[in-house]
Design a protein around this motif. Sequence first.
Motif, short mmCIF file in Angstrom:
data_model
loop_
_atom_site.label_atom_id
_atom_site.label_comp_id
_atom_site.label_asym_id
_atom_site.label_seq_id
_atom_site.Cartn_x
_atom_site.Cartn_y
_atom_site.Cartn_z
N PHE A 2 31.96 79.01 -15.27
CA PHE A 2 31.59 79.61 -16.56
C PHE A 2 32.82 80.28 -17.16
O PHE A 2 33.80 80.53 -16.47
CB PHE A 2 30.43 80.60 -16.41
N THR A 3 32.76 80.52 -18.47
CA THR A 3 33.89 81.19 -19.12
C THR A 3 33.43 82.53 -19.69
O THR A 3 32.27 82.70 -20.08
CB THR A 3 34.48 80.34 -20.27
N THR A 4 34.38 83.47 -19.72
CA THR A 4 34.14 84.78 -20.32
C THR A 4 35.35 85.11 -21.19
O THR A 4 36.37 84.43 -21.13
CB THR A 4 34.03 85.90 -19.26
N GLY A 5 35.24 86.15 -21.98
CA GLY A 5 36.41 86.67 -22.66
C GLY A 5 37.41 87.14 -21.62
O GLY A 5 37.04 87.61 -20.54
N ARG A 6 38.70 87.01 -21.93
CA ARG A 6 39.72 87.30 -20.94
C ARG A 6 39.65 88.74 -20.44
O ARG A 6 39.85 89.01 -19.27
CB ARG A 6 41.11 86.99 -21.51
N ARG A 7 39.34 89.66 -21.35
CA ARG A 7 39.36 91.06 -20.94
C ARG A 7 38.20 91.41 -20.00
O ARG A 7 38.21 92.43 -19.33
CB ARG A 7 39.37 92.00 -22.15
N ASP A 8 37.17 90.53 -19.96
CA ASP A 8 36.05 90.78 -19.05
C ASP A 8 36.22 90.08 -17.71
O ASP A 8 35.42 90.31 -16.79
CB ASP A 8 34.73 90.28 -19.69
N ALA A 9 37.27 89.24 -17.59
CA ALA A 9 37.34 88.34 -16.44
C ALA A 9 37.45 89.08 -15.11
O ALA A 9 36.72 88.78 -14.16
CB ALA A 9 38.52 87.38 -16.61
N SER A 10 38.35 90.06 -15.04
CA SER A 10 38.54 90.70 -13.74
C SER A 10 37.30 91.51 -13.35
O SER A 10 36.92 91.55 -12.18
CB SER A 10 39.79 91.60 -13.75
N ARG A 11 36.66 92.09 -14.35
CA ARG A 11 35.43 92.84 -14.07
C ARG A 11 34.34 91.89 -13.58
O ARG A 11 33.61 92.20 -12.63
CB ARG A 11 34.98 93.55 -15.37
N ALA A 12 34.23 90.71 -14.23
CA ALA A 12 33.22 89.73 -13.82
C ALA A 12 33.49 89.25 -12.40
O ALA A 12 32.58 89.15 -11.57
CB ALA A 12 33.22 88.56 -14.79
N ALA A 13 34.77 88.99 -12.10
CA ALA A 13 35.12 88.49 -10.77
C ALA A 13 34.82 89.54 -9.70
O ALA A 13 34.27 89.25 -8.63
CB ALA A 13 36.60 88.10 -10.73
N GLU A 14 35.17 90.79 -10.02
CA GLU A 14 34.90 91.89 -9.10
C GLU A 14 33.41 91.99 -8.79
O GLU A 14 32.99 92.17 -7.65
CB GLU A 14 35.41 93.19 -9.74
N LEU A 15 32.62 91.84 -9.85
CA LEU A 15 31.16 91.92 -9.72
C LEU A 15 30.65 90.81 -8.80
O LEU A 15 29.80 91.03 -7.93
CB LEU A 15 30.54 91.77 -11.12
N MET A 16 31.20 89.62 -8.97
CA MET A 16 30.79 88.49 -8.13
C MET A 16 31.15 88.76 -6.67
O MET A 16 30.36 88.55 -5.77
CB MET A 16 31.46 87.20 -8.61
N ARG A 17 32.39 89.25 -6.46
CA ARG A 17 32.84 89.49 -5.08
C ARG A 17 31.98 90.55 -4.39
O ARG A 17 31.65 90.44 -3.23
CB ARG A 17 34.31 89.93 -5.09
N THR A 18 31.63 91.60 -5.16
CA THR A 18 30.83 92.68 -4.59
C THR A 18 29.48 92.15 -4.08
O THR A 18 28.96 92.61 -3.07
CB THR A 18 30.58 93.77 -5.66
N HIS A 19 28.94 91.18 -4.83
CA HIS A 19 27.60 90.69 -4.47
C HIS A 19 27.67 89.28 -3.86
O HIS A 19 26.71 88.53 -3.95
CB HIS A 19 26.70 90.71 -5.70
N GLN A 20 28.83 88.94 -3.25
CA GLN A 20 29.02 87.58 -2.75
C GLN A 20 27.91 87.15 -1.78
O GLN A 20 27.37 86.05 -1.90
CB GLN A 20 30.40 87.47 -2.05
#
Lengths: 421, 421
Positions: free
Chosen positions: B323-341
């Motif tokens: 999926f794609t997000t705005g660039r400024r949201d990317a690290s936050r989105a990735a962090e969120l995914m990792r937290t709930h992996q």
Amino acid sequence: MPSDRLVLKFGGTSMGDLERIRRAARIVAAEARAGKQVAVVVSAMAGKTNELVAWTDGAGPAAAGLPLSDDEYDVVVASGEQVTAGLLALTLRNMGLNARSWMGWQIPILTDDAHGRARIEDVPGEVLGAAMDAGEIAVVPGFQGVTRGGRITTLGRGGSDTSAVAVAAALNCPCDIYTDVDGVYTTDPRIESRARKLNRVSYEEMLEMASLGAKVLQTRSVELAMAKRVPVRVLSSFVEPDEDGYLPAGAGTLICDEEEIVEKRIVSGVTMSRDEARITLLGLSDRTDAPADVFTRLAEASVNVDMIVQSQARTEGTVNLTFTTGRRDASRAAELMRTHQTAIGFEEIRVDEDVAKVSVVGVGMRSHAGVAQTMFRALADKGVKFQAISTSEIKISVLIDAAYAELAVRALHAAYGLDGV
Amino acid sequence: MPSDRLVLKFGGTSMGDLERIRRAARIVAAEARAGKQVAVVVSAMAGKTNELVAWTDGAGPAAAGLPLSDDEYDVVVASGEQVTAGLLALTLRNMGLNARSWMGWQIPILTDDAHGRARIEDVPGEVLGAAMDAGEIAVVPGFQGVTRGGRITTLGRGGSDTSAVAVAAALNCPCDIYTDVDGVYTTDPRIESRARKLNRVSYEEMLEMASLGAKVLQTRSVELAMAKRVPVRVLSSFVEPDEDGYLPAGAGTLICDEEEIVEKRIVSGVTMSRDEARITLLGLSDRTDAPADVFTRLAEASVNVDMIVQSQARTEGTVNLTFTTGRRDASRAAELMRTHQTAIGFEEIRVDEDVAKVSVVGVGMRSHAGVAQTMFRALADKGVKFQAISTSEIKISVLIDAAYAELAVRALHAAYGLDGV
């Protein structure tokens, strides 16, 4: 007067950058943590108001026949205090305190509609007080107000002092004014190094000293403090507070009722102002209504006249009339006289800006004889001649050659026993 | 819609200094002298908002547990437009015109209380309209509003466009937006020199183009113009008006209803955005609710997801979800995914910011087949592979390797016959 509320005011130097705003915030925080309900009144960052004024000058005055532009001048210039109010509120929150800003139109600080030099008419304290009762530090931009018609006004230069006193009056509490000097001195320490800080000074004395050239507080703010009986303390924001944010005991000068001053002095201070000009009308008709004609015309043109001396002229049937005005009014006053020279009836006009006004101020004069003699003797001993005199119940002012101004200040400071040990 | 009213909007570059403010004032004056009732919406001086924002950053965020500081951020940042509104009103008066400024709280421009990114809820046009009927040019600071509770708000970056459209809607009149480009182009002329200015573009197309990376107008302002049917014209404030202040005929681009566009095109523009990031979850469980789990968590964290692709993974019983997000949201989105992996259930996450989104936009797509084929063939001819696709009724977007972005824009511009002669 409830002792749990306090207004603090910080001037432009104290708001000059983020580091200085943090310093001010630490002082606010210390008062809040000591249990005070605090309202803070702030000036714009040092230099910012000048920049905004320069822009309005560049945008130009109104074209002829249209309303004065001072209302839009106020819109532009009032923004400087809006910025520092928001920044201080943010800084206080960052320190863990509950704070919010209150614009002039939100409180509201109601003024008349004399834009650029508005006078405060009313400051309802209920909403602000309720927010403070609820634990919020109130941050108020100084210098700005709002008309009953809802337009932004400003109070004129130095108006933030007046804002602070007005807010204190509305909240029925004292007001601490943080500035770049650590109090009110017996005279300007740059002129006389033996000048001493006064621990207390009466409203009446402070009012005279402010009018006579002491630049610590704006005159209007002292008038308001006196009328509303607001105790005002002048303090330096550059005294380093201790780690809890407390200032050294006995800091600053308290401006208060005469009755609260224990140490009685005949003279409290010596002031000097170069913002004077002397205008002489030579060969003025000795008609009894001639001086009245002169001063009516000046009053109608809003030129304030301070000292007046009338003396015999060489020409039979004429007198010489000397008066002083503020320096910035001098050329306008002279122009006015020249325009109406025939109607008024005088031979020649002379304008001298090379003059200074030196004054001694003290409530003790009321009950002491010989105050004037001490002054004249001290000046005579130094060979200083005076060109005019004016007095009130608590001050004596003399107009002298500007070259002698500092000499005269030092002589009077010594003559009245004000020199520090 | 009465043709005798007009809203003009000037951006930060057009308000950059007193000389530019005078240039804007000459344009305003020309419209007023041509018989228009004019309201002007202004941005802050270029760079000023950044300076103010930097100060609020320096003052720091609120400490934990206290209300968000965005309300005080707004107090600080809204001051920039207050300054230019006052200065433009002064300048207009200096030119002999009757003008006054109207702050957001004076009109009022009512917003919700989402400080820093507030949405306009209502702009009553009666008071402003009455002042204009009485012959006064209204100058309105953009970007700022006020809550029903009386606190200052700002609309977020680019919000002055939205202010201008909202004021035009309240006054029931068109809106001319003066900016640093002379209209809306078929694509970015810095990428494709054969880009042509569009004389007219529909609201729907402009909305897609604004969302897809064309930076001429803020998306929200186009939405509002479309909803309220406000005709918006985009013009350059750097076109030299003639001595009466008139601009060349046919200047700018009119954004209007589709029905008002005579020249029918299949594709009106090609846009490109690098503000994208691609996130891939490798080896995601093929549980039917796994993607829903992912996108629910992202939505709850206010991360907007644009394109979505699901493909077969190597591991049995899993899929790959991109999926794609705005660039400024990317690290936050990735962090969120990792937290709930573990809860989500995936093997590996990859984040790629080296991507660009290229889009073609045109209302003609609704009635034309073959638009997508043209796109895919043009890209294939240049060897450009696409990683994801999304479409709407009037646009097709592809996600590609960032290195190919300009090449793809030029290929599509030619393929749809947009190249100027």
